[in-house]
Design a protein around this motif. Sequence first.
Motif: not given
Length: 323
Positions: A12-21, A30-31, A34-40, A95-98
């Motif tokens: 998820p840390s890569i996925r959300w940034q790729a989706l956004r950028d 995107v949001a 991103r919420t998944r970074v802290a839980t997965e 870096d993960f964008g948590v």
Amino acid sequence: MGVLDWMLDSDPSIRWQALRDLADAPAEVVAAERTRVATEGWGARLLALQGEDGQWAGGAYFPAPTGDSDAGAQPDDDESQPWTATAYSLLLLRDFGVDPRSDQVRRAVALVSDHCRWEEGGQPFFTGEVEPCINGMTVALGAYYDQDVDGVVARLLGEQLEDGGWNCWAEYGSVRSSFATTINVLEGLLAHERATGGSAESVAARRRGEEYLLERKLFRRKRTGEVVDRVWLQFSFPTRWHYDVLRALEYFRAAGDLPDQRVDEAIQLLRSKQQPDGTWLLENTHPGEVHFTLEDGDGRPSRWNTLRALRVLNWYEQTEANP
């Protein structure tokens, strides 16, 4: 599999940034990712490694000593360094964008603020250390995690050298700036400026620091034009405290200004490293103990470097398309 699909088929840390950028996905998509970074995935795994004392590996910058009397001490050289302590764990989460507003992250940061002390000086974590390289990282972390680091910023402004940059060895008499120290301070000042608005003094200092790098085309000596260190032409992730050309380009992209022509040669280098399949490689992993690995090793395609390279090129090529 296309390059974008390959990046989306990941943590998820890569996925959300790729989706956004890169994918221009809707903000709500995107949001949600991103919420998944802290839980997965990696983010949740790293958060779970925080100790009951509020620290990672029992230390602020170095892991706490174990049975080995040398453990936790600063290495004699810079070839290898443990990356598991609190500062680098928080940097990796950034870096993960948590999401710093998530309950999990707020609890983790509160524990750091309450219990973590620097090895050199014993002061609370977010009041800063003594070296500007580390303090640049501290400011970046404080800005990201909504902590007051104004005092650390003030100290950094007073430590800027005549040539416009910073150097951790200034207290020992160095009057020439360091690329590595300077990029860490610049990232911190930019993050603080974004979070608080900054001040006229901090903005001016940041601009002077940018000029230090731009005058040297991000990797050359100002006087001779020689490459300062060929290692900087290899791309790392995570960058830790180290400097390289991609890290510098990412800073200027994040700053949001139109690309200065003095980054053109660095952009040419970046383009030259794209592989026939559209990816970039991991080239220079900084040795040292880690919590867990993120990629397949040097010489292999890197989702992180590909993400970072593509968004730098998007920033640069928008100007090429609209001169």
